[in-house]
Design a protein around this motif. Structure first.
Motif, mmCIF file in Angstrom:
data_model
loop_
_atom_site.group_PDB
_atom_site.id
_atom_site.type_symbol
_atom_site.label_atom_id
_atom_site.label_comp_id
_atom_site.label_asym_id
_atom_site.label_seq_id
_atom_site.Cartn_x
_atom_site.Cartn_y
_atom_site.Cartn_z
ATOM 1 N N GLU B 223 26.155 30.818 36.097
ATOM 2 C CA GLU B 223 27.242 29.834 36.172
ATOM 3 C C GLU B 223 28.252 29.988 35.046
ATOM 4 O O GLU B 223 29.408 29.589 35.179
ATOM 5 C CB GLU B 223 26.669 28.414 36.145
ATOM 6 N N SER B 224 27.812 30.542 33.930
ATOM 7 C CA SER B 224 28.695 30.630 32.767
ATOM 8 C C SER B 224 29.562 31.881 32.753
ATOM 9 O O SER B 224 30.358 32.066 31.833
ATOM 10 C CB SER B 224 27.851 30.611 31.485
ATOM 11 N N VAL B 225 29.410 32.756 33.759
ATOM 12 C CA VAL B 225 30.214 33.983 33.746
ATOM 13 C C VAL B 225 31.668 33.637 34.073
ATOM 14 O O VAL B 225 31.948 32.992 35.086
ATOM 15 C CB VAL B 225 29.672 35.016 34.766
ATOM 16 N N PHE B 226 32.590 34.054 33.214
ATOM 17 C CA PHE B 226 34.019 33.942 33.514
ATOM 18 C C PHE B 226 34.364 35.025 34.533
ATOM 19 O O PHE B 226 34.043 36.193 34.329
ATOM 20 C CB PHE B 226 34.831 34.146 32.231
ATOM 21 N N ILE B 227 34.987 34.637 35.650
ATOM 22 C CA ILE B 227 35.219 35.586 36.740
ATOM 23 C C ILE B 227 36.684 35.616 37.153
ATOM 24 O O ILE B 227 37.268 34.577 37.476
ATOM 25 C CB ILE B 227 34.365 35.230 37.985
ATOM 26 N N GLU B 228 37.256 36.793 37.145
ATOM 27 C CA GLU B 228 38.615 36.992 37.655
ATOM 28 C C GLU B 228 38.579 38.272 38.473
ATOM 29 O O GLU B 228 38.189 39.329 37.958
ATOM 30 C CB GLU B 228 39.562 37.114 36.458
ATOM 31 N N GLY B 229 38.932 38.204 39.737
ATOM 32 C CA GLY B 229 38.856 39.381 40.616
ATOM 33 C C GLY B 229 40.062 40.287 40.491
ATOM 34 O O GLY B 229 40.883 40.134 39.585
ATOM 35 N N ILE B 230 40.170 41.224 41.428
ATOM 36 C CA ILE B 230 41.232 42.237 41.306
ATOM 37 C C ILE B 230 42.431 41.970 42.211
ATOM 38 O O ILE B 230 43.374 42.759 42.233
ATOM 39 C CB ILE B 230 40.700 43.656 41.627
ATOM 40 N N SER B 231 42.433 40.829 42.941
ATOM 41 C CA SER B 231 43.470 40.695 43.969
ATOM 42 C C SER B 231 44.872 40.554 43.387
ATOM 43 O O SER B 231 45.849 40.780 44.094
ATOM 44 C CB SER B 231 43.145 39.539 44.920
ATOM 45 N N ALA B 232 45.001 40.213 42.108
ATOM 46 C CA ALA B 232 46.337 40.092 41.528
ATOM 47 C C ALA B 232 46.804 41.398 40.874
ATOM 48 O O ALA B 232 47.923 41.470 40.363
ATOM 49 C CB ALA B 232 46.365 38.956 40.508
ATOM 50 N N VAL B 233 45.950 42.426 40.872
ATOM 51 C CA VAL B 233 46.349 43.693 40.248
ATOM 52 C C VAL B 233 47.353 44.391 41.161
ATOM 53 O O VAL B 233 47.091 44.612 42.340
ATOM 54 C CB VAL B 233 45.138 44.617 40.003
ATOM 55 N N SER B 234 48.500 44.729 40.620
ATOM 56 C CA SER B 234 49.558 45.334 41.440
ATOM 57 C C SER B 234 49.730 46.808 41.078
ATOM 58 O O SER B 234 49.280 47.266 40.029
ATOM 59 C CB SER B 234 50.871 44.609 41.197
ATOM 60 N N ASN B 235 50.410 47.518 41.954
ATOM 61 C CA ASN B 235 50.719 48.914 41.656
ATOM 62 C C ASN B 235 51.611 49.022 40.420
ATOM 63 O O ASN B 235 51.529 50.001 39.682
ATOM 64 C CB ASN B 235 51.388 49.560 42.877
ATOM 65 N N ASP B 236 52.448 47.999 40.193
ATOM 66 C CA ASP B 236 53.267 47.994 38.972
ATOM 67 C C ASP B 236 52.394 47.944 37.723
ATOM 68 O O ASP B 236 52.660 48.630 36.730
ATOM 69 C CB ASP B 236 54.206 46.775 38.972
ATOM 70 N N ASP B 237 51.351 47.108 37.770
ATOM 71 C CA ASP B 237 50.436 47.027 36.626
ATOM 72 C C ASP B 237 49.767 48.374 36.392
ATOM 73 O O ASP B 237 49.624 48.839 35.250
ATOM 74 C CB ASP B 237 49.343 45.979 36.873
ATOM 75 N N ILE B 238 49.332 48.983 37.479
ATOM 76 C CA ILE B 238 48.622 50.260 37.370
ATOM 77 C C ILE B 238 49.537 51.334 36.790
ATOM 78 O O ILE B 238 49.142 52.105 35.920
ATOM 79 C CB ILE B 238 48.067 50.668 38.753
ATOM 80 N N ALA B 239 50.795 51.327 37.260
ATOM 81 C CA ALA B 239 51.743 52.328 36.758
ATOM 82 C C ALA B 239 52.069 52.066 35.287
ATOM 83 O O ALA B 239 52.127 53.009 34.472
ATOM 84 C CB ALA B 239 53.017 52.306 37.604
ATOM 85 N N ALA B 240 52.259 50.792 34.941
ATOM 86 C CA ALA B 240 52.564 50.457 33.545
ATOM 87 C C ALA B 240 51.391 50.832 32.646
ATOM 88 O O ALA B 240 51.572 51.350 31.537
ATOM 89 C CB ALA B 240 52.880 48.967 33.418
ATOM 90 N N ALA B 241 50.166 50.592 33.131
ATOM 91 C CA ALA B 241 48.973 50.953 32.357
ATOM 92 C C ALA B 241 48.966 52.452 32.081
ATOM 93 O O ALA B 241 48.747 52.885 30.937
ATOM 94 C CB ALA B 241 47.710 50.544 33.113
#
Lengths: 434, 434
Positions: B223-241
């Motif tokens: 229950e204490s795990v902080f969870i954020e999935g990948i659905s907001a990751v965009s191709n712009d983020d990937i390219a900027a990374a």
């Protein structure tokens, strides 16, 4: 809880002293983790009075490791003396003869005498654990001997010598020449005054011979390992590799083939975008290809007092927890004889670098020799390097499709005989991953 | 040799059928490797008549897995039913109540009920082995529970969900948008029809909760795990990374901090030249930082019938060889309560991508908000993208030096309030390796 497991430790160098400190400092946590307390009962070292950061006055002292192994009131003998002859094997045999399990970090001992010691251990209903003998803190022995028990292994390979990997990494990243890099490595303590054992590939060969036995259930055969060190790897090779999408690593590879099991240690080109190619500096890595898992990779510190002590502790705490496993994974009688696959039958791609005199027909002649050996070429790079020599020679780099070692050797001998080359041809094997 | 170890297998899906075939086909080699023959005595599945490539007519049949666990003439219960409620926990409890060791691949069962089941196992003087529950064929449970016993772990982290890693890999390599990539993954069977459990980060969180317990000797707290999935990751983020020298991976991280133990699952930027960044497609990887070893990395197949069967076999053959280890590495009474470190206290670098209206003073305002939160910036990339929008907005990418999650959230809230942004700000955490 059962009474404590009493250790006799022979050898209090960097690893032994680190181990002793940990066992003293972490008594409670280790007891919790293995279900039984572990304590040091006896030690042996060259110098009794040396400060090792741990009080050894409460342990029985033995000047002679063999006497410790033979007579101390202990449950486990920990051999950190080193060496394949003399005190180390004598002490290990003395302990086994009493039915005591042995924990050792001694790769040379295992590579030379592993099978006979495994037989002795079996006769005495005990075992030898040696996680620290290969790839330092990486749990590759446990992985092969236990985690992969359900699998049929087809290849085990990796970067097993930190000195070589450190040197190749610096040669690539900083463009330093081999000899300068070696001097630096010696100054920093990453290479011995006589570096032959490391850079000649012999250290990796010892480790490979042990992994081969565990991976394929065969006897250890150090003598059959094909060994080629890194001293001929040049900055030109490293630069050409990078241009072609490869990185050069000293790989140790044991691979099942149709004619037997190849054991080879040599510089190899691997894809620059692979995880293995990112293993830099003194870090080690081992990959295992097997039928159920496909490929797995383990990477971590290959040496160092603490990392090696961690591996020794893993074995000791396994014994405290009651684990029992035959020395080489199976009973010695179940080990197959090692069936050697000859290096000339090795199949793979090859990188070939030639320094060719600028003459009409030279390149056609080289291409003909390749064709005569039925070698087909994947890529050819012929380019005048600016600022190199007097313009009378041209470096030519060839990448072959899969062929055999015999074909490549034959072709290169023919090319050399034809007189088009300034200097010896260079050849580096390409290792296919996954 | 002792009499055979008799298995009762509940669940004959892909993994169970693969396991049954292997045990039948490799009886002799497995007996050699574990010192004791292993045989299947009883099975349970939905459909008795289905062809699974193995003759099950010689095994006792049970319609109900709980009845098999409770009554079959077996030495080990293998739970491959799945699910955290219903038949799986009922059958496991029934087996433990008889004092039978349990082997399971069920991450949900362990993540939800691991501690109470470990207590039951302890009371009955038996154990639960679950190598297959986390990262498929990678021996991370054995490594944490056995090989690293001498170490104090400071962080365990990795790529634990193959679906997410497959999608991020394709988004990067082929420039495919998230939604298209998801459709492909579903078509190829790498993602479920309802992909939330995978892409929402919940699958990785289950596995992480188990690893946290083994790494830190604490109770499991999903229950204490902080969870954020990948659905907001965009191709712009990937390219900027990529431009900044990073690659984006869904990481699961458990880390000891001053205030407790962080458990977090979220997209993270990691150095593109790291071994972990090369873990592509459905492959999994787990790294462990500890005091003796520094950092080790294990990579391999995270799922699939054969790889999972390999891990289940590892546990079964360990039992045949006589291994005994408490479910969670130590006796349940020795487990510490889990002490949560709040996500707002998380320290690290951050990637921030803002879409800023082209107005005088907008950038100065953003910079002031960062300064007010005491955030110092490592790099700032402001650049008009060609062919994007009507020229009224500019993407701005900020990389912060180490700061806190609370500071970043506060700064981004202030920036949003100031009205300079078109759309929500994006933030991705940077994970420092080694």
């Amino acid at each position: 809880m059962a009474r404590p497991l009493r250790l006799g430790i022979a050898g209090l160098g960097t690893v032994g002293a680190s181990l002793a400190r940990l066992i003293v400092d972490r008594t409670d946590i280790y007891a919790k983790r293995s279900g039984r307390a572990v304590e040091i009962a006896a030690v042996s070292a060259r110098d009794r009075s040396k400060d090792r950061g741990v009080d050894i006055s409460g342990f029985a002292w033995f000047d002679d490791p063999v006497e410790l192994a033979a007579k101390a009131d202990i449950d486990v003998f920990v051999e950190l003396v080193g060496g394949s002859e003399g005190a180390a094997p004598d002490a290990v045999k003395a302990a086994l003869n009493r039915g005591l399990p042995v924990v050792t970090a001694n790769k040379a001992l295992l590579a030379h005498h592993g099978v006979s010691l495994a037989k002795l251990a079996q006769r005495k209903n005990t075992t030898i654990l040696f996680e620290a003998a290969v790839a330092g803190g990486i749990p590759i022995i446990k992985t092969l001997r236990e985690a992969l028990r359900g699998n049929a292994v087809s290849r085990v390979y990796g970067i097993l010598n930190g000195t070589c990997n450190y040197m190749l990494t610096r040669m690539e990243k900083e463009g330093i020449a081999f000899e300068d890099c070696l001097k630096d490595a010696q100054r920093l303590g990453y290479a011995e005054a006589d570096p032959t054992f490391d850079i000649g590939g012999f250290d990796a060969a010892h480790k490979l011979a042990i992994l081969t036995s565990l991976a394929f259930g065969c006897e250890i055969d150090l003598e059959s390992v094909f060994i080629e060190g890194i001293s001929a790897v040049s900055n030109d090779d490293i630069a050409a590799a990078a241009e072609l999408g490869y990185r050069i690593k000293l790989l140790a590879v044991a691979q099942r083939t149709e004619s037997g099991i190849e054991q080879r240690v040599h510089p190899a080109m691997i894809p620059i975008a692979s995880a293995l190619a990112q293993i830099d500096g003194v870090t080690n890595a081992v990959a295992v290809d097997s039928d159920l898992l496909g490929s797995i990779l383990l990477a971590g510190p290959g040496a160092g007092g603490k990392a090696t002590a961690s591996a020794v502790l893993s074995d000791i705490l396994d014994l405290a927890a009651g684990t029992s496993i035959p020395t080489l994974g199976v009973a010695p009688a179940s080990l197959q004889p090692y069936k050697r696959a000859r290096m000339r039958a090795h199949e793979g791609g090859y990188y070939i670098r030639l320094t060719v005199f600028d003459r009409v027909g030279a390149f056609a002649s080289i291409a003909r020799r390749m064709a005569e050996s039925a070698i087909s070429l994947d890529s050819i790079v012929q380019r005048r390097r600016t600022g190199q020599g007097d313009g009378e020679t041209t470096p030519v780099v060839l990448i072959t499709h899969e062929t055999t070692e015999a074909a490549v050797r034959k072709a290169l001998e023919a090319v050399s005989r034809d007189g088009h080359l300034a200097g010896e041809p260079r050849m580096i094997r390409i290792e296919t991953l996954d």
